[in-house]
Design a protein around this motif. Sequence first.
Motif, mmCIF file in Angstrom:
data_model
loop_
_atom_site.group_PDB
_atom_site.id
_atom_site.type_symbol
_atom_site.label_atom_id
_atom_site.label_comp_id
_atom_site.label_asym_id
_atom_site.label_seq_id
_atom_site.Cartn_x
_atom_site.Cartn_y
_atom_site.Cartn_z
ATOM 1 N N PRO A 138 0.820 -1.177 0.020
ATOM 2 C CA PRO A 138 0.158 0.225 0.038
ATOM 3 C C PRO A 138 0.849 1.285 0.103
ATOM 4 C CG PRO A 138 -1.039 -1.544 1.629
ATOM 5 C CD PRO A 138 0.398 -2.097 1.145
ATOM 6 N N THR A 139 2.069 1.255 0.298
ATOM 7 C CA THR A 139 3.036 2.446 0.548
ATOM 8 C C THR A 139 3.882 2.568 -0.599
ATOM 9 O OG1 THR A 139 4.788 1.233 1.560
ATOM 10 C CG2 THR A 139 3.014 2.016 3.034
ATOM 11 N N PHE A 140 3.659 1.832 -1.777
ATOM 12 C CA PHE A 140 4.806 1.797 -2.843
ATOM 13 C C PHE A 140 4.900 2.988 -3.484
ATOM 14 C CE2 PHE A 140 5.697 1.304 -7.332
ATOM 15 C CZ PHE A 140 7.081 0.677 -7.215
ATOM 16 N N ASN A 141 3.980 3.686 -3.654
ATOM 17 C CA ASN A 141 4.020 4.822 -4.437
ATOM 18 C C ASN A 141 4.288 6.151 -3.577
ATOM 19 O OD1 ASN A 141 3.294 4.217 -7.267
ATOM 20 N ND2 ASN A 141 1.021 3.681 -6.402
ATOM 21 N N ASN A 142 4.213 5.982 -2.161
ATOM 22 C CA ASN A 142 4.592 7.130 -1.590
ATOM 23 C C ASN A 142 5.466 6.732 -0.108
ATOM 24 O OD1 ASN A 142 1.520 6.262 -1.231
ATOM 25 N ND2 ASN A 142 2.304 6.497 0.707
ATOM 26 N N TYR A 143 6.460 5.703 -0.491
ATOM 27 C CA TYR A 143 7.641 5.461 0.241
ATOM 28 C C TYR A 143 8.838 6.290 0.708
ATOM 29 C CZ TYR A 143 10.579 2.753 3.734
ATOM 30 O OH TYR A 143 11.316 2.290 4.425
ATOM 31 N N TYR A 144 9.144 6.556 -0.884
ATOM 32 C CA TYR A 144 10.380 7.496 -0.934
ATOM 33 C C TYR A 144 9.904 8.857 -1.688
ATOM 34 C CZ TYR A 144 13.405 3.302 0.062
ATOM 35 O OH TYR A 144 14.122 2.309 0.550
ATOM 36 N N ASP A 145 10.285 9.857 -1.318
ATOM 37 C CA ASP A 145 10.337 11.206 -1.963
ATOM 38 C C ASP A 145 11.333 11.189 -3.176
ATOM 39 O OD1 ASP A 145 9.891 13.651 -2.976
ATOM 40 O OD2 ASP A 145 9.942 14.472 -1.099
ATOM 41 N N LYS A 146 10.860 10.717 -4.227
ATOM 42 C CA LYS A 146 12.104 11.173 -5.547
ATOM 43 C C LYS A 146 12.328 12.305 -6.204
ATOM 44 C CE LYS A 146 10.542 6.046 -6.508
ATOM 45 N NZ LYS A 146 9.938 5.263 -7.210
ATOM 46 N N ARG A 147 11.734 13.326 -5.607
ATOM 47 C CA ARG A 147 11.897 14.726 -6.125
ATOM 48 C C ARG A 147 13.423 15.140 -6.030
ATOM 49 N NH1 ARG A 147 8.285 18.580 -3.105
ATOM 50 N NH2 ARG A 147 9.022 17.093 -1.433
ATOM 51 N N ALA A 177 0.245 8.769 2.014
ATOM 52 C CA ALA A 177 -0.984 8.938 1.594
ATOM 53 C C ALA A 177 -2.118 7.909 1.715
ATOM 54 C CB ALA A 177 -0.666 9.177 -0.048
ATOM 55 N N GLU A 178 -1.418 6.653 2.015
ATOM 56 C CA GLU A 178 -2.209 5.520 2.239
ATOM 57 C C GLU A 178 -3.183 5.692 3.546
ATOM 58 O OE1 GLU A 178 1.185 4.836 4.763
ATOM 59 O OE2 GLU A 178 1.190 5.578 2.792
ATOM 60 N N GLY A 179 -2.831 6.670 4.485
ATOM 61 C CA GLY A 179 -3.574 6.805 5.721
ATOM 62 C C GLY A 179 -3.534 5.837 6.378
#
Length: 820
Positions: free
Chosen positions: A659-668, A678-680
């Motif tokens: 569930p955290t795959f898209n928001n685990y690292y900040d790739k910016r 974001a998974e809350g």
Amino acid sequence: MNIKQKASCLLLLCCALNSTTAQVRITPQAELRAKSLVEKMTLEEKIDYISGVRSFYIRAIPRLGIPEIRMADGPQGIRNNTQSTMYPSGILSASTWNRELVRELGNGLGRDAKARGVSILLGPGVNIYRSPLCGRNFEYFGEDPYLSSETAKQYILGVQDKGVIATVKHFAANNQEWSRHHASSDVDERTLQEIYFPSFRKAVQEAGVGAVMDSYNPVNGVHATENAWMNIEILRKQWGFKGILMSDWTSVYSTVGAANGGLDLEMPIGKFMIKEKLIPVIENGIVKEKTIDEKVQHILQTLITFGLFDNPLEDKSIEKDNAESKATALNLAREGIVMLKNDDNVLPLKKGHTLIIGPNADMIPTGGGSGFVTPYSTVSVYEGLTQIKGDKKITLLSDSLLYKDISKNIFTDNSLKTQGFTGYYFKDKKLSGKPCHQETTTRINYAWKYGSPYPDIQDDHFSAQWKGIYKAEQSGTIRFQISGDDGYRILVNGKTITGDWGNHALSSRNAFMQVEKDSLYQLQIDYFENVGEATIKFQAGMLDKKLLNYELKKADNVVMCLGFDSNIESEGFDRPFALPYGQEFLIDEVTKVHNNVITVINSGGGIDFRNWRNKVKAILMAWYPGQEGGKAIAEILTGKISPSGKLPISIEEKWEDNPTFNNYYDKRNVPHKRVQYAEGIFVGYRGYDRTGKQPLYPFGFGLSYSQFTYENLQLRKKQKNQVEVSFELKNTGKMNAAEVAQIYVKDCKASVPRPLKELKGYEKVFLKKGETKRITILLNEDAFSFYDTDKKNFVIEKGDFEILVGPSSSELPLKGIINL
């Protein structure tokens, strides 16, 4: 024993139980005594007192009778310049789902601390397992806040039973090691309250924990050590915490922010909370002296409450290599190892010859950093099996035999006359300019600690390079192994094949390469040291495939001991999801020849099973099982005991499913990283239930050598929104075994998004074969509530709740509705 004697013994037992279940609370008397001491201290003494001295000590003030107080890591054993019992890792302790046994763990840690004069234990770690990549997952208690908080509560009560202060850490939302000093954990209030705060809240309110440690990371843009909302509004005012709030080591980033943000104690030494920086801001009215007084008061009243002013800090009557502690370590390992797969009932091992192979076959690995412990003794899987089956039925094929050292075939240049590497040393980190030293060496194995290779090279910010020519004696597979603190890489014929070229604690990498007989290969090893310890190690060996196949054909069973260790999974950096390539390569080689392959995995969390799971017959998730782990694993492999551990995490098939795959690292590409949660609240099994994706191994799952049935569910509403859940549990198999019965709650209709179900009760029950027991568990009102962000409190919405009971989150045969 007569009736009177029995009654007397029963009374003593009851008194003992009552005394050990009592929480340690800051008393009014301790507060008054602390206040009196604060009034006698000068401002300079007070400021000195709120920062550590000599790394793991709170300073003494002899004129006031204030003793020096020693702290120590850690979560799974006493470290810092000592040997001690190495208990299993935190995630294994959670896998036992056994409150009484975790209480014994706490007792053991408290006992080991007292034997060494340690008064503050820096554990437990309770950060939620959000992703398998976090380098410190092995220290923590899994993905579920209820299981984590119950485990933490018993651990803390056990430690503090012995008069030692436990420290719950890391407050809060420290769920990755990547960029831990700088990446902000951006978490909404409801998610913090429902997922990331509960273990800390229960530690304070139900376990009476004496100390809390703030984390490195910012939370919603404010560093934890400066976060007044967390430290003052939540911890102090909402939860009523009166103990010590300390920083993690070097996690203080400003003077005013930390002073006004609620922090009591800067560790390991003062950098910001010191006289030179605090006195000017006190004189200017930016920080009040009363604020400093409160910090000193918190520390002193905690030490006084725990008797540290009035009793000896070291108990010399306790054996340091303690038999009782060793027994606890063994019992934890026995109950926390999880059997994930057992095709064709290949386990328990059948009669015949067993081959033990793999990098962890003859050692007990552990995670690195503050969770690392140096034990007096260990029992490896090979030793454990030999003790049970005898050395004639067990063969160890160690890595040192399996991979033949190739160092004699490495030469300084193409003439192939001089063995070894040519080493070059540089006075900067960039391998630039003319080397200041040059040498020939046959081994790259250096541990300069906090020093450097030569007196004229500074202790930090230097680099080195080694070059050599390898001539292959025969065609085959070469394994390269390298580890370092800080950056390192291996180049072959000018191409980088592996490395970790950054600032970090000790880590390791492996690489494999096919070589052709009589061919030449240019080897280059690069290294740089940033700050701190300096270590670089390299070795290479060729797989002896002939020996491997010979041993495999002799064996009836093959046990492969694989996984990570402290060089791969550690504080300070995140780790990969997949096993090292060489281990997957070895599984391929072994399963091509043999059918009965059992894998024992050492890891602090889930791994990628995709490439090899279907090639092996059985999988044991052994986590990091502590010093007695090999004995426990052997007992399970041979069927002396049935496995009874259950997963405290969900293990996804692939990392992309998490569930955290898209928001685990900040790739910016920005200097200030922000990790959006974001998974809350939908982390772990809550997230899988929401998306409909099935994990490979679900939360709460674990196989047994026996079978169990669940029957006759009864629900009774009690006072104050409490529900009594009772059911019958029967062992229908052929072996005495333990089962973990789990209770989940579903809100049938809610005004806010809620998980499909949440763990709210569990019990570990031992049953003889054929035995039935009725299990009764009381669900309190917090089993039905959610956090209302408008009311700033937990609330229960009236209506129907479904109660689900079974052996795992994915298998819940008993269901019933209760209306509240």
